[in-house]
Design a protein around this motif. Structure first.
Motif, PDB file in Angstrom:
ATOM      1  N   PRO A 165       0.898  -1.211   0.023  1.00  0.00           N
ATOM      2  CA  PRO A 165      -0.139  -0.137   0.111  1.00  0.00           C
ATOM      3  C   PRO A 165       0.959   1.335  -0.038  1.00  0.00           C
ATOM      4  N   ASP A 166       2.087   1.250   0.382  1.00  0.00           N
ATOM      5  CA  ASP A 166       2.900   2.367   0.521  1.00  0.00           C
ATOM      6  C   ASP A 166       3.841   2.439  -0.741  1.00  0.00           C
ATOM      7  N   SER A 167       3.543   1.688  -1.579  1.00  0.00           N
ATOM      8  CA  SER A 167       4.337   1.608  -2.839  1.00  0.00           C
ATOM      9  C   SER A 167       4.525   3.143  -3.488  1.00  0.00           C
ATOM     10  N   THR A 222       0.679   1.793  -7.243  1.00  0.00           N
ATOM     11  CA  THR A 222      -0.415   2.153  -6.204  1.00  0.00           C
ATOM     12  C   THR A 222      -1.733   1.923  -6.776  1.00  0.00           C
ATOM     13  N   LYS A 223      -2.826   2.284  -6.083  1.00  0.00           N
ATOM     14  CA  LYS A 223      -4.209   2.179  -6.674  1.00  0.00           C
ATOM     15  C   LYS A 223      -4.494   3.167  -7.661  1.00  0.00           C
ATOM     16  N   ASP A 231       8.941  -2.669  -5.432  1.00  0.00           N
ATOM     17  CA  ASP A 231       8.777  -1.967  -6.627  1.00  0.00           C
ATOM     18  C   ASP A 231       9.592  -2.244  -7.615  1.00  0.00           C
TER      19      ASP A 231
END
Length: 192
Positions: free
Chosen positions: A35-37, A41-42, A83
């Motif tokens: 989630p902290d990529s 990300t979304k 990543d």
């Protein structure tokens, strides 16, 4: 909703409802392992969703084919561990998609599974595996190519020179290079 203003662009009007539906599913129910990529990300998935849907619309895909692209877009990077290249995140995301369909009593589409599974692999492997699958139509190769191009078009998030346009697979993708830059710019403004 992310990128609502871009949905008023004439290019996006035909896919607006599909985008809103798939985006809502992603935002409300899809769990991303990273989630902290910084890159996967979304927000990245939302841009890939728009790009896949607009290219699919330009190609005249059926509703079923558009749904396959939408599902692939919202699941494709959900199971990343880092990543970097992270080969295997496609297979993990495909397994998540399959389980998700079973757990939520949703129709499972083999083409979505294959697109998601092989999106992080070399085209020769992905296309070969899709072509030899008896459960897939020959249109599955086109969907795979559209999806890979949609994902590639969002490489501008990695830098101005991150996309090699010579690697694009479909005629439609070439037409959307500038739109992809615009989409990234608009989404960056939404995040500030």
């Amino acid at each position: 909703m992310f990128l609502t203003d871009i949905l008023n662009d004439p290019v996006c009007q035909p896919i607006k409802k599909s985008y809103e539906r798939w985006y809502r599913v992603m935002e409300e129910t899809i769990e991303f392992w990273l989630p902290d990529s910084e890159w996967h990300t979304k927000a990245h998935s939302a841009r890939v969703l728009i790009l896949a849907l607009v290219m699919g619309h330009q190609k005249g895909l059926s509703d079923e084919e558009m749904n396959a692209l939408g599902m692939a877009a919202i699941f494709h990077d959900s199971r990343r561990l880092d990543d970097g290249i992270d080969k295997g995140h496609g297979s993990r995301a495909a397994a998540y998609y399959k389980d998700y369909c079973r757990e939520h009593n949703l129709p499972y589409e083999a083409v979505t599974y294959y697109i998601t599974y092989y999106h992080d692999q070399d085209d020769s492997l992905g296309m070969s595996e899709i072509a030899k699958s008896p459960s897939l139509s020959e249109r599955a190769l086109l969907l795979y190519q559209i999806f890979k191009d949609a994902d590639a078009l969002d490489r501008f998030r990695l830098g101005a020179d991150a996309l090699d346009v010579n690697m694009l697979r479909t005629e439609e993708a070439y037409k959307f290079v500038e739109f992809a830059k615009y989409l990234l710019l608009k989404s960056s403004k939404n995040l500030t």
